[in-house]
Write an enzyme that holds these catalytic residues in place. Structure first.
Site, PDB file in Angstrom:
ATOM      1  N   LYS A 146       0.818  -1.219   0.000  1.00  0.00           N
ATOM      2  CA  LYS A 146       0.000   0.000   0.000  1.00  0.00           C
ATOM      3  C   LYS A 146       0.846   1.262   0.000  1.00  0.00           C
ATOM      4  CE  LYS A 146      -4.249  -2.021   1.554  1.00  0.00           C
ATOM      5  NZ  LYS A 146      -3.824  -3.436   1.758  1.00  0.00           N
TER       6      LYS A 146
HETATM    7  C1  LIG Z   1      -4.451  -4.530   1.147  1.00  0.00           C
HETATM    8  C2  LIG Z   1      -3.711  -5.800   1.084  1.00  0.00           C
HETATM    9  C3  LIG Z   1      -4.103  -6.852   0.220  1.00  0.00           C
HETATM   10  C4  LIG Z   1      -5.336  -6.776  -0.653  1.00  0.00           C
HETATM   11  O1  LIG Z   1      -5.206  -5.827  -1.684  1.00  0.00           O
HETATM   12  P1  LIG Z   1      -6.503  -5.302  -2.466  1.00  0.00           P
HETATM   13  O2  LIG Z   1      -6.011  -4.171  -3.278  1.00  0.00           O
HETATM   14  O3  LIG Z   1      -7.482  -4.865  -1.408  1.00  0.00           O
HETATM   15  O4  LIG Z   1      -7.021  -6.427  -3.276  1.00  0.00           O
HETATM   16  C5  LIG Z   1      -3.316  -7.992   0.163  1.00  0.00           C
HETATM   17  N1  LIG Z   1      -2.223  -8.125   0.956  1.00  0.00           N
HETATM   18  C6  LIG Z   1      -1.832  -7.148   1.808  1.00  0.00           C
HETATM   19  C7  LIG Z   1      -0.644  -7.372   2.658  1.00  0.00           C
HETATM   20  C8  LIG Z   1      -2.552  -5.953   1.911  1.00  0.00           C
HETATM   21  O5  LIG Z   1      -2.152  -5.007   2.768  1.00  0.00           O
END
Ligand SMILES: *Cc1c(COP(=O)(O)O)cnc(C)c1O
Length: 477
Positions: free
Chosen positions: A116
């Site tokens: 993120k």
């Molecule tokens: C947010 C997140 C996901 C999922 O990603 P999306 O964009 O919501 O599909 C998967 N793994 C981790 C570690 C995350 O922080």
């Protein structure tokens, strides 16, 4: 480049939708059309990545979608977002080969050790840039169960025109997550703890947002994954990963640990732009809303009581908020139909069924989606297997991706998205390899930092009072 809502509203410019988030009709913004990259464009982008680096490469991709910020300013934004200091590597999102045919895209080198950061760092810079240009300030009010909140806070640390109030469930995050978030010491960043669950935090945010006068007076906005600016920043690493695994020629596939469908939706956009992507493999954990859709053609959202708490918690979702963007393309961009299905039918029945529609087979045949499910036992086995065979430790979300990616592999390179580092998930790591992960040097202070939180145990009025009294920025200037 103009943007329209999946439910019909618009068109709008990029910087307007940047600050707005969700469209007024409840839909999600998407570009009026996707920019196309031909082989000559791809070749010259490859040279930029190789010779000028990830930040300039990112600015070039963003510029295809953003025409209301000059290129030199965009480049300033990506250069401030993607530094070696924050990501520990000049490459920002390096790729490595794990075993024949299988690669890992290291998207979790940023300040909070989750992918993120890749998008949130750009979002923070974009907010600061645009708010300065408009001479205004903004209050970000959000709820987090862990990863999103800390990525947002680190991204907004330097955004001097943004005040943050981030709600988190008291005592429900890991020690590392608590240390990381609550260890921040800035009067612009307020961590509000709420006795209860993530849903209780989310309800409080909704309640405050429902007070239109309060919301307007404090310019309350959000940083959730439906923000188009986050999505477009993610498109960049699909293209850079394609370059690295394919040497600029031939197809690759991606497998993506999925929750809200934000990460993989960026892969869909890259594919629509003409990047040679064969399959987009959507990996889910036990919360298999998406896998069920891609195998059966029925999208059935879950109640929160039907949503499992798993050992890959960032994928524990009951509905996938970005899915509507893909669905818009699937219906041939029929906003009336999307408004009916997502604005009405899904709320009423909890189900969208495409089995008897003309586009029943298109997710696989035209858009390249594949899918698979991974369970706790699969995660443990995959972490242990990758560690034993290759000496590399992956986190449980990445393990879900690797497990499903291995199952769906063809003769093209399969790139598994590494969405977090194991340091955040000690207990499953211990179960898999017999010991907890080492804490990388750059996170060594996290557990020792003095923690700063404000308790909110009296409901929305108390939360409003906290916002009133702790905001240090003037709402408009
Ligand atoms: C947010 C997140 C996901 C999922 O990603 P999306 O964009 O919501 O599909 C998967 N793994 C981790 C570690 C995350 O922080």
């Amino acid at each position: 480049m103009r943007y329209v809502s999946t439910r019909g509203y618009g068109p709008m410019g990029f910087t307007d939708i940047l600050l707005e988030g969700l469209a007024p009709d409840g839909g999600l913004y998407v570009p009026e059309e996707y920019p196309r990259l031909d082989s000559e464009d791809l070749r010259s982008l490859g040279e930029i990545l190789a010779y000028e680096g990830y930040a300039t490469f990112a600015a070039e991709i963003l510029a295809l979608f953003i025409d209301d910020i000059p290129f030199s300013d965009l480049e300033g934004i990506t250069r401030r977002a993607y530094t070696k200091e924050k990501f520990g590597t000049d490459l920002i999102a390096p790729l490595s080969q794990v075993e024949p045919g299988l690669w890992l895209a290291h998207l979790s080198q940023g300040p909070t050790a989750a992918f993120k950061d890749m998008a949130m760092q750009v979002l923070g810079q974009l907010f600061d840039y645009e708010l300065t240009r408009r001479q205004r300030t903004m209050t970000i009010l959000g709820a987090t169960s862990g990863d999103t909140g800390s990525a947002a806070e680190y991204a907004l640390l330097d955004a001097s025109r943004v005040q943050v109030f981030m709600l988190s469930p008291l005592g429900r995050m890991t020690a590392f997550q608590r240390g990381q978030m609550y260890g921040i010491n800035s009067p612009r960043i307020v961590n509000v703890t709420v006795p209860g669950s993530f849903d209780d935090c989310q309800d409080l945010v909704k309640e405050v947002n429902a007070d239109a006068e309060f919301k307007a007076r404090h310019s309350i906005g959000a940083v959730n994954s439906i923000n188009w600016a986050r999505l477009v920043s993610q498109v960049v690493y699909y293209i850079s990963s394609w370059f690295q695994a394919s040497d600029g020629q031939g197809e690759v596939s991606f497998c993506v640990p999925s929750g809200n469908f934000g990460n993989i939706c960026a892969g869909h956009v890259a594919r629509m732009m003409g990047v040679p992507i064969r399959s987009l493999v959507c990996a889910t954990n036990e919360n298999n809303v998406l896998a069920e859709f891609f195998t059966s053609g029925v999208y059935r959202v879950r109640a929160s009581t039907e949503t499992f708490v798993t050992s890959s918690p960032s994928m524990d979702i009951s509905k996938a908020s970005n899915f509507e963007r893909f669905f818009f393309d699937l219906t041939g961009r029929d906003s009336e139909q999307v408004a009916h299905l997502f604005g009405d039918q899904l709320n009423r029945t909890g189900v969208i069924d495409i089995r008897s529609t003309p586009y029943a087979h298109l997710p696989a045949s035209q858009y390249g989606f594949r899918t698979g499910v991974s369970t706790h036992a699969d995660r443990v086995a995959t972490i242990a297997d990758v560690f034993r065979r290759h000496g590399y430790l992956i986190d449980p979300h990445t393990a879900d991706g690797v497990k499903v990616g291995r199952e769906r592999k063809g003769d093209e390179p399969m790139i598994a998205m590494e969405t977090a580092l194991p340091v955040k998930f000690g207990s499953i790591t211990k179960e898999a390899i017999g010991r907890v992960p080492e804490i990388p040097a750059r996170f060594s202070q996290v557990l020792d930092a003095e923690q700063h939180t404000v308790l909110c145990d009296q409901g929305a009025d108390q939360l409003k009072h906290i916002i009133e009294t702790m905001t240090i920025l003037k709402p408009a200037s």
